[in-house]
Design a protein around this motif. Structure first.
Motif, mmCIF file in Angstrom:
data_model
loop_
_atom_site.group_PDB
_atom_site.id
_atom_site.type_symbol
_atom_site.label_atom_id
_atom_site.label_comp_id
_atom_site.label_asym_id
_atom_site.label_seq_id
_atom_site.Cartn_x
_atom_site.Cartn_y
_atom_site.Cartn_z
ATOM 1 N N GLU A 1 -3.799 13.552 -5.665
ATOM 2 C CA GLU A 1 -2.468 14.048 -5.341
ATOM 3 C C GLU A 1 -2.370 14.340 -3.853
ATOM 4 O O GLU A 1 -3.383 14.508 -3.159
ATOM 5 N N GLY A 2 -1.142 14.386 -3.366
ATOM 6 C CA GLY A 2 -0.937 14.642 -1.947
ATOM 7 C C GLY A 2 0.505 14.438 -1.548
ATOM 8 O O GLY A 2 1.414 14.402 -2.387
ATOM 9 N N VAL B 1 0.846 -1.192 0.000
ATOM 10 C CA VAL B 1 0.000 0.000 0.000
ATOM 11 C C VAL B 1 0.880 1.240 0.000
ATOM 12 O O VAL B 1 1.827 1.349 0.789
ATOM 13 N N GLN B 2 0.570 2.193 -0.884
ATOM 14 C CA GLN B 2 1.290 3.454 -0.950
ATOM 15 C C GLN B 2 0.527 4.488 -0.116
ATOM 16 O O GLN B 2 -0.550 4.925 -0.495
ATOM 17 N N PRO B 3 1.034 4.880 1.080
ATOM 18 C CA PRO B 3 0.322 5.853 1.910
ATOM 19 C C PRO B 3 0.380 7.255 1.292
ATOM 20 O O PRO B 3 1.361 7.634 0.664
ATOM 21 N N LEU B 4 -0.697 8.002 1.488
ATOM 22 C CA LEU B 4 -0.766 9.337 0.914
ATOM 23 C C LEU B 4 -1.698 10.199 1.755
ATOM 24 O O LEU B 4 -2.780 9.772 2.156
ATOM 25 N N GLU B 5 -1.247 11.437 2.038
ATOM 26 C CA GLU B 5 -2.120 12.424 2.659
ATOM 27 C C GLU B 5 -2.688 13.293 1.543
ATOM 28 O O GLU B 5 -1.959 14.010 0.867
ATOM 29 N N GLU C 1 6.961 14.905 3.111
ATOM 30 C CA GLU C 1 5.761 15.721 3.291
ATOM 31 C C GLU C 1 5.900 17.117 2.694
ATOM 32 O O GLU C 1 5.009 17.958 2.856
ATOM 33 N N ASP C 2 7.005 17.382 2.018
ATOM 34 C CA ASP C 2 7.186 18.690 1.386
ATOM 35 C C ASP C 2 6.911 18.646 -0.121
ATOM 36 O O ASP C 2 6.763 19.687 -0.754
ATOM 37 N N LYS C 3 6.830 17.471 -0.676
ATOM 38 C CA LYS C 3 6.668 17.322 -2.111
ATOM 39 C C LYS C 3 5.294 16.719 -2.436
ATOM 40 O O LYS C 3 4.912 15.689 -1.886
#
Length: 421
Positions: free
Chosen positions: A124-125, A107-111, A131-133
């Protein structure tokens, strides 16, 4: 038990064909169909194939086809959501996991910082380790959003009902009643071939009953009726109507028999009809035909006959010559089915065809919550050039559905009183 099985068979078949019409035309139009369901209430059986779940439910009194854009399901991923992504070999998202990420591997985590799952199809996130990109992924048009045990296929705008042309939407809705008429045509055609012969509308004398007015006057089976009292007879219906209107009145039948024309005087005997009036009877049956062409066309002619008969009853509703006893709800149909079953399977099939026509016609009535009501809104859109506000249309359908439920309760209560009191 036999009646229950017959009732489920009859209702299940006509509902299946009705929903099949909606389903096939929706698929043909490219609309995402989420659910094809027969019955209401708790699920008995559910099977998913590709993007559609096929469901059989406990109460066999209806069904539905749930199309994207009509169900109110909007997948919305707000900024700040922490999700898990499943990617294919081309780095395209195939699953977006909101809850239950621990049940999946790789699983690819993403905010989430932004997404569009309707038109541009992207998400996108910020990734967990950077967390800067902001990273952006393309989303597959058939991607699935997972929220615990609930999986929902996204509905790109070009797959929702509202995105289709007015013609495609109208045909998708009209297809339900249309398939009810098609079912009736199929059943009547099958009955024509199974029975060996079918009723003919030719102006001929069918079987002559013993001790009837026709036998006493000398009419014979196969006599072609040219005229009665000088009025030309073009069909069996002409003969039937003329005789029925003439109880105890002498009629001059001009018939052709073995190539010769002769006049035969017949006096119809008076009999009491269901409404208490006196009608004429001469004791002959409608002629039959065993020709291949007659059998092929019987499905169409018989279906049209019942359309006109049911249309006449609906016309009485408009003119005011109508009572609640003219309507049947599920209880009334059940008690009628109980009687029909006693006459055998072929009679049950005939009853199924008549009910299918009835369902098709009723659904075409221009009333809110029915297919005819939705077609009326499409007509409004065609004339006005743009559709009615969806919220206003939804409110009209809601009110119409509530009124239909009240009518159904009244009809059902009336059925119960007739059946048990």
């Amino acid at each position: 038990m036999t009646t229950i099985i017959a009732f489920i068979f009859v209702f299940g078949l006509i509902v299946f064909f009705h929903e099949l019409g909606h389903f096939l035309f929706a698929k043909r139009s490219g609309i995402l169909v989420r659910d094809f369901s027969i019955g209401f209430g708790p699920k008995i059986f559910a099977y998913r194939k590709k993007e559609t779940q096929y469901t059989l439910r406990l109460l066999p009194i209806g069904g539905y086809v749930r199309m994207a854009g009509e169900d109110g399901e909007v997948v919305e991923l707000k900024p700040g959501y922490r999700v898990g992504l499943i990617l294919n070999d081309d780095e395209i998202v195939t699953k977006i996991i909101i809850n239950g990420k621990d049940q999946y591997q790789d699983v690819q985590p993403l905010e989430v910082s932004g997404s569009d799952l309707e038109k541009e199809l992207f998400i996108e996130g910020y990734e967990e380790y950077d967390e800067d990109k902001v990273v952006r992924y393309q989303v597959a048009s058939d991607a699935v959003v997972v929220d615990g045990k609930i999986e929902t296929i996204i509905a790109p705008y070009d797959r929702v009902f509202q995105s289709k042309s007015l013609g495609k939407r109208a045909m998708t809705i009209f297809a339900g009643p249309l398939f009810n008429f098609i079912l009736a045509i199929i059943i009547f055609t099958i009955l024509a071939f199974v029975s060996g012969s079918v009723p003919s509308n030719d102006p001929e004398i069918g079987q002559v009953m013993d001790n009837g007015a026709a036998q006493e006057a000398g009419l014979k089976q196969g006599d072609e009726v040219i005229s009665i009292n000088g009025k030309a007879m073009d069909s069996w219906q002409d003969i039937f109507s003329t005789v029925e209107k003439s109880p105890n009145k002498e009629l001059d039948f001009k018939v052709e028999r073995d190539g010769k024309t002769q006049d035969i005087d017949v006096t119809p005997k008076a009999e009491k009809a269901q409404d208490g009036t006196s009608v004429g009877k001469i004791g002959v049956a409608q002629p039959g035909s065993d020709s291949f062409w007659t059998k092929i066309t019987y499905g169409f002619t018989q279906t049209w006959f019942w359309i006109t008969q049911i249309g006449h009853v609906l016309g009485q509703m408009v003119t005011g010559d109508f009572s609640l006893n003219m309507l049947n709800g599920p209880v009334g149909i059940y008690t009628s089915t109980q009687e029909v079953v006693s006459y055998g399977f072929l009679t049950l099939l005939n009853w199924t065809a008549v009910l299918s026509i009835n369902l098709g016609i009723v659904n075409l009535l221009p009333l809110p919550a029915l297919d005819g009501g939705r077609l009326l809104f499409f007509l409004y859109e065609l004339v006005r050039g743009k559709p009615l506000d969806p919220k206003k249309e939804g409110m009209v359908h809601f009110i119409g559905f509530a009124l239909l439920m009240v009518l159904m309760l009244l009809v059902t209560w009336n059925d119960i009183q007739r059946a048990f009191f």
